[in-house]
Scaffold this motif. Sequence first.
Motif, short mmCIF file in Angstrom:
data_model
loop_
_atom_site.label_atom_id
_atom_site.label_comp_id
_atom_site.label_asym_id
_atom_site.label_seq_id
_atom_site.Cartn_x
_atom_site.Cartn_y
_atom_site.Cartn_z
N CYS A 1 -8.01 10.35 -6.83
CA CYS A 1 -6.60 9.92 -6.81
C CYS A 1 -6.01 10.02 -5.41
O CYS A 1 -5.21 9.17 -5.01
CB CYS A 1 -5.78 10.72 -7.81
SG CYS A 1 -6.21 10.39 -9.52
N ILE A 2 -6.39 11.06 -4.68
CA ILE A 2 -5.93 11.19 -3.30
C ILE A 2 -6.47 10.03 -2.47
O ILE A 2 -5.74 9.41 -1.69
CB ILE A 2 -6.35 12.56 -2.71
CG1 ILE A 2 -5.58 13.67 -3.42
CG2 ILE A 2 -6.14 12.60 -1.20
CD1 ILE A 2 -6.09 15.07 -3.13
N ASN A 3 -7.75 9.71 -2.66
CA ASN A 3 -8.35 8.58 -1.94
C ASN A 3 -7.71 7.26 -2.36
O ASN A 3 -7.50 6.37 -1.54
CB ASN A 3 -9.85 8.52 -2.19
CG ASN A 3 -10.57 9.72 -1.64
OD1 ASN A 3 -10.11 10.37 -0.71
ND2 ASN A 3 -11.71 10.04 -2.23
N LEU A 4 -7.37 7.14 -3.63
CA LEU A 4 -6.74 5.93 -4.15
C LEU A 4 -5.39 5.68 -3.46
O LEU A 4 -5.08 4.55 -3.10
CB LEU A 4 -6.54 6.05 -5.66
CG LEU A 4 -5.77 4.94 -6.36
CD1 LEU A 4 -6.48 3.60 -6.21
CD2 LEU A 4 -5.57 5.28 -7.83
N GLN A 5 -4.63 6.74 -3.26
CA GLN A 5 -3.32 6.58 -2.62
C GLN A 5 -3.45 6.05 -1.20
O GLN A 5 -2.52 5.43 -0.68
CB GLN A 5 -2.56 7.91 -2.64
CG GLN A 5 -2.25 8.45 -4.02
CD GLN A 5 -1.49 7.49 -4.92
OE1 GLN A 5 -0.61 6.76 -4.48
NE2 GLN A 5 -1.86 7.48 -6.19
N ALA A 6 -4.60 6.26 -0.58
CA ALA A 6 -4.79 5.86 0.81
C ALA A 6 -5.20 4.40 0.99
O ALA A 6 -5.12 3.88 2.10
CB ALA A 6 -5.84 6.77 1.47
N ILE A 7 -5.61 3.72 -0.08
CA ILE A 7 -6.04 2.33 0.10
C ILE A 7 -4.83 1.42 0.21
O ILE A 7 -3.74 1.74 -0.27
CB ILE A 7 -7.00 1.83 -1.01
CG1 ILE A 7 -6.27 1.65 -2.33
CG2 ILE A 7 -8.21 2.72 -1.14
CD1 ILE A 7 -7.05 0.84 -3.34
N SER A 8 -5.02 0.29 0.84
CA SER A 8 -3.91 -0.66 1.00
C SER A 8 -3.67 -1.39 -0.32
O SER A 8 -4.56 -1.51 -1.16
CB SER A 8 -4.25 -1.67 2.10
OG SER A 8 -5.25 -2.55 1.65
N ASN A 9 -2.45 -1.86 -0.47
CA ASN A 9 -2.11 -2.60 -1.68
C ASN A 9 -2.90 -3.90 -1.80
O ASN A 9 -3.13 -4.39 -2.90
CB ASN A 9 -0.61 -2.88 -1.72
CG ASN A 9 0.18 -1.61 -1.95
OD1 ASN A 9 -0.37 -0.59 -2.36
ND2 ASN A 9 1.46 -1.66 -1.68
N SER A 10 -3.35 -4.44 -0.67
CA SER A 10 -4.15 -5.67 -0.73
C SER A 10 -5.54 -5.41 -1.30
O SER A 10 -6.17 -6.32 -1.84
CB SER A 10 -4.26 -6.30 0.66
OG SER A 10 -4.93 -5.43 1.54
N GLU A 11 -6.03 -4.18 -1.22
CA GLU A 11 -7.32 -3.81 -1.79
C GLU A 11 -7.23 -3.47 -3.28
O GLU A 11 -8.23 -3.50 -3.99
CB GLU A 11 -7.91 -2.59 -1.07
CG GLU A 11 -8.28 -2.81 0.37
CD GLU A 11 -8.74 -1.50 0.99
OE1 GLU A 11 -9.94 -1.20 0.85
OE2 GLU A 11 -7.89 -0.81 1.58
N LEU A 12 -6.05 -3.16 -3.73
CA LEU A 12 -5.83 -2.66 -5.09
C LEU A 12 -6.35 -3.58 -6.19
O LEU A 12 -6.96 -3.09 -7.15
CB LEU A 12 -4.34 -2.37 -5.26
CG LEU A 12 -3.92 -1.47 -6.40
CD1 LEU A 12 -4.69 -0.16 -6.42
CD2 LEU A 12 -2.42 -1.21 -6.30
N PRO A 13 -6.17 -4.91 -6.11
CA PRO A 13 -6.65 -5.77 -7.20
C PRO A 13 -8.15 -5.63 -7.51
O PRO A 13 -8.57 -5.88 -8.64
CB PRO A 13 -6.32 -7.19 -6.71
CG PRO A 13 -5.15 -7.00 -5.81
CD PRO A 13 -5.40 -5.67 -5.13
N LEU A 14 -8.93 -5.21 -6.54
CA LEU A 14 -10.36 -5.03 -6.77
C LEU A 14 -10.64 -3.95 -7.82
O LEU A 14 -11.72 -3.92 -8.40
CB LEU A 14 -11.06 -4.64 -5.47
CG LEU A 14 -10.98 -5.65 -4.32
CD1 LEU A 14 -11.53 -5.03 -3.04
CD2 LEU A 14 -11.74 -6.91 -4.68
N TYR A 15 -9.68 -3.09 -8.05
CA TYR A 15 -9.89 -1.92 -8.90
C TYR A 15 -9.07 -1.92 -10.20
O TYR A 15 -9.15 -0.96 -10.96
CB TYR A 15 -9.56 -0.65 -8.10
CG TYR A 15 -10.38 -0.53 -6.85
CD1 TYR A 15 -11.69 -0.07 -6.90
CD2 TYR A 15 -9.85 -0.90 -5.62
CE1 TYR A 15 -12.46 0.03 -5.75
CE2 TYR A 15 -10.61 -0.80 -4.47
CZ TYR A 15 -11.92 -0.34 -4.54
OH TYR A 15 -12.67 -0.25 -3.40
#
Length: 165
Positions: free
Chosen positions: A16-30
Amino acid sequence: MNSNIVPQNKHDLDACINLQAISNSELPLYFEQLLPWLQDINWPVALPVAEKLSQANDDLVPFINEILLGNDDIWKCNVIEYLIMKLKPQVMESALVEVVKIINSPTQSEIDEGVNLIAREAVFYYSHCVSSVSRRSLTSSPHTTHHALFIDRKCNGRFISRNEY
């Protein structure tokens, strides 16, 4: 895809800590891997996942709709309360189209689990969180595809979209 951002179990707060660090543009992949963590809001990873997903754009809406059209009423409640109600107003408005259908025609199991009541709260919340100026600008533009949600007094308080009006 970086699997270190998708929780591997309900206690995987490092992911979850790592998740918070990704960009919103990467989010749809997950999206498909993250949304199941909202099935039980008591899991420690559920709220951090919901928080990150709430930053998504309209591309999340089809995934939300799939859940709302499914049979897991607890998941529907969690998605409405902890995700849809935290989305940006324009994304929330798109997501509320299926929510309005739950309000107007709930199944017996949705009534039993209170999904229809949480759905109603979400629409009322939306109506209060978007100022009348913002709402007017969203719905008055001839180029918008957003649905204005409002109560038609002639329909006994039934929620309707602009397309039905």
